[in-house]
Design an enzyme around this catalytic site. Structure first.
Site, PDB file in Angstrom:
ATOM      1  N   TYR A  48       1.000  -1.015  -0.160  1.00  6.91           N
ATOM      2  CA  TYR A  48       0.115  -0.071  -0.043  1.00  6.91           C
ATOM      3  C   TYR A  48       1.087   1.160   0.170  1.00  6.91           C
ATOM      4  CZ  TYR A  48      -4.338   2.549   1.213  1.00  6.91           C
ATOM      5  OH  TYR A  48      -5.282   3.609   1.341  1.00  6.91           O
ATOM      6  N   ARG A  75      -6.990   9.947 -10.306  1.00  9.91           N
ATOM      7  CA  ARG A  75      -6.465  10.868  -9.506  1.00  9.91           C
ATOM      8  C   ARG A  75      -5.805   9.655  -8.319  1.00  9.91           C
ATOM      9  NH1 ARG A  75      -6.297  12.313  -4.468  1.00  9.91           N
ATOM     10  NH2 ARG A  75      -8.001  10.823  -3.954  1.00  9.91           N
ATOM     11  N   LYS A  91      -5.850  -2.213  -2.406  1.00  9.46           N
ATOM     12  CA  LYS A  91      -7.048  -2.166  -1.306  1.00  9.46           C
ATOM     13  C   LYS A  91      -7.342  -3.400  -0.801  1.00  9.46           C
ATOM     14  CE  LYS A  91      -7.317   2.549  -0.992  1.00  9.46           C
ATOM     15  NZ  LYS A  91      -7.783   3.361   0.356  1.00  9.46           N
ATOM     16  N   GLU A  99     -12.887   4.491  -5.650  1.00 14.60           N
ATOM     17  CA  GLU A  99     -11.394   4.884  -4.947  1.00 14.60           C
ATOM     18  C   GLU A  99     -10.461   5.656  -6.131  1.00 14.60           C
ATOM     19  OE1 GLU A  99      -8.112   4.922  -2.742  1.00 14.60           O
ATOM     20  OE2 GLU A  99      -9.991   3.982  -2.280  1.00 14.60           O
ATOM     21  N   ASP A 100     -10.232   6.737  -5.669  1.00 10.98           N
ATOM     22  CA  ASP A 100      -9.188   7.664  -6.467  1.00 10.98           C
ATOM     23  C   ASP A 100      -9.707   8.169  -7.777  1.00 10.98           C
ATOM     24  OD1 ASP A 100      -7.224   7.629  -4.428  1.00 10.98           O
ATOM     25  OD2 ASP A 100      -6.076   6.293  -5.511  1.00 10.98           O
ATOM     26  N   ASP A 157     -13.861   5.979  -0.545  1.00  8.81           N
ATOM     27  CA  ASP A 157     -12.903   6.002   0.485  1.00  8.81           C
ATOM     28  C   ASP A 157     -11.985   7.397   0.650  1.00  8.81           C
ATOM     29  OD1 ASP A 157     -11.314   4.544   2.515  1.00  8.81           O
ATOM     30  OD2 ASP A 157      -9.608   4.368   1.253  1.00  8.81           O
ATOM     31  N   ASP A 158     -11.809   7.976  -0.363  1.00 11.65           N
ATOM     32  CA  ASP A 158     -11.237   9.329  -0.236  1.00 11.65           C
ATOM     33  C   ASP A 158     -12.154  10.128   0.508  1.00 11.65           C
ATOM     34  OD1 ASP A 158      -8.856   8.206  -2.213  1.00 11.65           O
ATOM     35  OD2 ASP A 158     -10.495   8.167  -3.487  1.00 11.65           O
ATOM     36  N   ASN A 191      -0.488  11.739   0.235  1.00 10.84           N
ATOM     37  CA  ASN A 191       0.302  10.265   0.042  1.00 10.84           C
ATOM     38  C   ASN A 191       0.723  10.559  -1.348  1.00 10.84           C
ATOM     39  OD1 ASN A 191      -0.046   8.513   2.284  1.00 10.84           O
ATOM     40  ND2 ASN A 191      -2.151   8.392   1.776  1.00 10.84           N
TER      41      ASN A 191
END
Length: 628
Positions: free
Chosen positions: A167, A220, A238, A309-310, A332-333, A475
């Site tokens: 991760y 992203r 993930k 996600e992203d 999640d973001d 991150n």
């Protein structure tokens, strides 16, 4: 005549012919051995003794032994070489001799059996001898593609060491180089060319039960920007955490990429890029592709949970708002980062000796006005309201800053989420001036701008706050707004610190040692997904995020607070996930969203514990019809 009269009906022969347990348990030879008498052939006597010798408990890694629970055999439609190339079933050199006969792989492996512990030690020795983290990542993914049971066992037993490899921060480089490192397919890809076919495509996936899907459009990835289909690396990473940390079976997860094109010029001109080399689709074409995907997967797997996600900030909130009321999904973001940040802030308040229910008294500066920043603000605001703060007072506790300064009512081009936190004055004010004028007690970084928290900003914050709470959450590590060493030294060790990516302990000149912890979404999303799918929740609510955050915050011990930690050790992640799952299930039950109810003879805690995936080698049995 065969069953009763054949001189050597050994267990192996029974297995070959699929007649084990159709014959008396003790053959003539077994009775010969138990009587103490010997055959006239010493070599044959040794072979017989080896075949029928009693195994010690240590030799049992599966089946039913005196020191472990009954392990249900797994039926598989594979046999022979297919077993050895299927990572869900492959045990490598750990197959017992009986299984090798039963599954028709005898002679296809080296003769000596190496048990899981030996396999684990051998792999770790090789991994730890490799200095490069990205090469370690490749070694782990190679194992993932060969033997999922051993892979997840290694993750669980060495989570603190392995999490940074599978991760953040290593997964960022893995995504960047995904095309160069691609060796075998994992997951599914839905592209623009698949429009009109997705409902049929999902039936190409071999598993009839899928509990969790992690999907990205690659627009992203972490703080690295548009990586297109290379974002598959983040979906895989993930889901590794869902399995190892959250206890969801690897057979029940599906990583997905939506290939909507890419605006990354390097990828558009990269001969090794594996996605469609066209500009990203937008507007109705884009949302139509997302919608067809959601409808396709929920039609085949009606109870699946989808984690977005992203996705880039310009579409992430819109997608979440469209589906969150009628589909089991979350972003999640936006929500995961928010819940984890809330847990960290609650832990920080406790660490500085204040009442944890005084969240509404904090002044919070969030640097980063994208979907993640606004999502964190929204979850923190809901946390304040849960504690009794009025919505207006909660809103006034926030200061959101972007690339053009403080968000105010005069800021151009705001989304509805941003407008909800816009200040009435000081539009465009710099971060430093916000710190000087409004004296925030908490600063959170979600800007992906390295070094944005300067020494002047941090020291100015420390002047008006005894224990400033500083969370650079971007991150990977290269994108962090400041380092742990900078934060502790600029505040003379007074700050309470957590970061999105890991940092090493910091030793001060006077010998004090501070242990920074990760404000990492992996503390929340695996347990949230486990709980929501176990109880068949109809949706993920804001209240579920709040109870998940409280469960996480309560897991930090006073001893960890004394070391400057506001999150528990990653080594406890399985216990944390179980606690988050329990809190999620209880909230779903109380709110009437649960469709699968608790077994009467179990507590929620017991139910969660017995449902969590434990990577051990189960007995494998070929699923086939016998004609006798």
């Amino acid at each position: 005549r065969f069953a009763i009269g054949k001189q050597d009906p050994s267990n192996i022969l029974k297995l070959r012919l699929n007649i084990r347990n159709m014959l008396p348990a003790r053959s003539a030879l077994q009775r010969l051995i138990s009587s103490g008498r010997k055959t006239s052939n010493p070599a044959r006597q040794a072979a017989i003794a080896n075949e029928f010798s009693t195994l010690s408990e240590d030799d049992y890694e599966d089946g039913c032994a005196a020191n472990r629970k009954f392990s249900q055999p797994i039926l598989t439609n594979s046999r022979g070489a297919d077993i050895l190339t299927n990572p869900l079933y492959n045990k490598g050199t750990a197959f017992k001799i009986e299984e090798r006969d039963r599954l028709r792989i005898r002679g296809m492996l080296p003769p000596r059996r190496l048990k899981m512990k030996t396999q684990l030690d051998r792999f770790l020795d090789a991994l730890r001898a490799e200095p490069s983290n990205i090469k370690k990542y490749t070694m782990l993914e190679d194992l993932h593609d060969r033997n999922e049971t051993l892979y997840h066992r290694i993750l669980i037993d060495n989570m603190e060491e392995m999490a940074p490899l599978i991760y953040t921060p290593t997964v960022g480089q893995a995504c960047t180089d995904f095309g160069l490192r691609f060796t075998r397919p994992r997951g599914m890809y839905f592209s623009m060319e698949d429009r009109g076919h997705m409902a049929a495509m999902v039936h190409n996936w071999p598993q009839d039960e899928v509990d969790v899907i992690v999907v990205t459009d690659g627009s992203r990835i972490l703080g690295l920007g548009d990586l297109g289909v290379n974002g598959m690396g983040i979906s895989i990473g993930k889901l590794s955490l869902y399995c190892a940390a959250g206890g969801i079976s690897p057979q029940k997860v599906l990583p997905v990429v939506l290939d909507c094109g890419t605006n990354n010029e390097d990828l558009l001109n990269d001969p090794y890029y594996m996605g469609n080399q066209v500009p990203r689709v937008t507007g109705e074409d884009y949302y139509g592709q997302v919608d067809e995907f959601v409808q396709a997967v929920t039609h085949r797997w009606p109870n699946v949970m989808i984690q977005f996600e992203d996705f880039s900030s310009d579409v992430a909130q819109t997608i979440l708002d469209k589906y969150r009321e009628n589909t089991l999904c979350f972003n999640d973001d936006i929500q995961g980062t928010g819940a984890t940040s809330l847990a960290g802030v609650l832990g920080s308040i406790r660490a500085k000796g204040a009442d944890v229910n005084t969240l509404g008294e904090e002044r919070i500066l969030i640097v980063g006005k994208g979907s993640a920043g606004i999502g964190v603000a929204e979850v923190l605001k809901q946390g304040m309201i849960e504690q009794g703060t009025s919505e207006e007072d909660a809103k006034n506790a926030f200061f959101i800053s972007g690339s053009k300064g403080l968000l105010g009512k005069d800021s151009p081009g705001m989304t509805p989420g941003q407008a909800a936190f816009a200040r009435d004055e000081d539009t465009g004010m710099s971060v430093l001036d916000v710190v000087k004028k409004y004296k925030p007690t908490i600063i959170l970084g979600l800007s992906s701008t390295p070094g944005l928290f300067t020494e002047e900003i941090v020291t100015e914050m420390a002047k008006s706050c005894d224990r400033p709470i500083i969370f650079p959450l971007s991150n990977p590590t290269s994108k962090a707004e400041c380092t742990a060493e900078q934060a502790f030294k600029w505040t003379d060790g007074k700050c309470i610190f957590a970061s999105g990516s890991p940092f090493d302990p910091v030793t001060m000149e006077d010998g004090r040692i501070f242990y920074p912890t990760q404000c990492n979404n992996m503390f929340v999303f695996p347990g949230l997904g486990l709980g929501a799918t176990m109880c068949g929740s109809k949706m993920i609510t804001d209240r579920m995020l709040y109870v998940a955050a409280v469960a996480l915050a309560n897991f930090v011990t006073p001893e960890e607070h004394a070391q400057g930690k506001v999150f528990p050790s990653i080594e406890t992640i399985r216990d944390v996930s179980a606690a988050v799952a329990v809190a999620t299930i209880k909230e779903a039950e109380e709110s009437g969203l649960s469709t699968v109810h608790l077994p009467e003879h179990l507590t929620v805690e017991e139910w969660v514990s017995c449902k969590m995936y434990d990577p051990i080698y189960h007995p494998l049995v070929e699923n086939r019809d016998l004609n006798i």
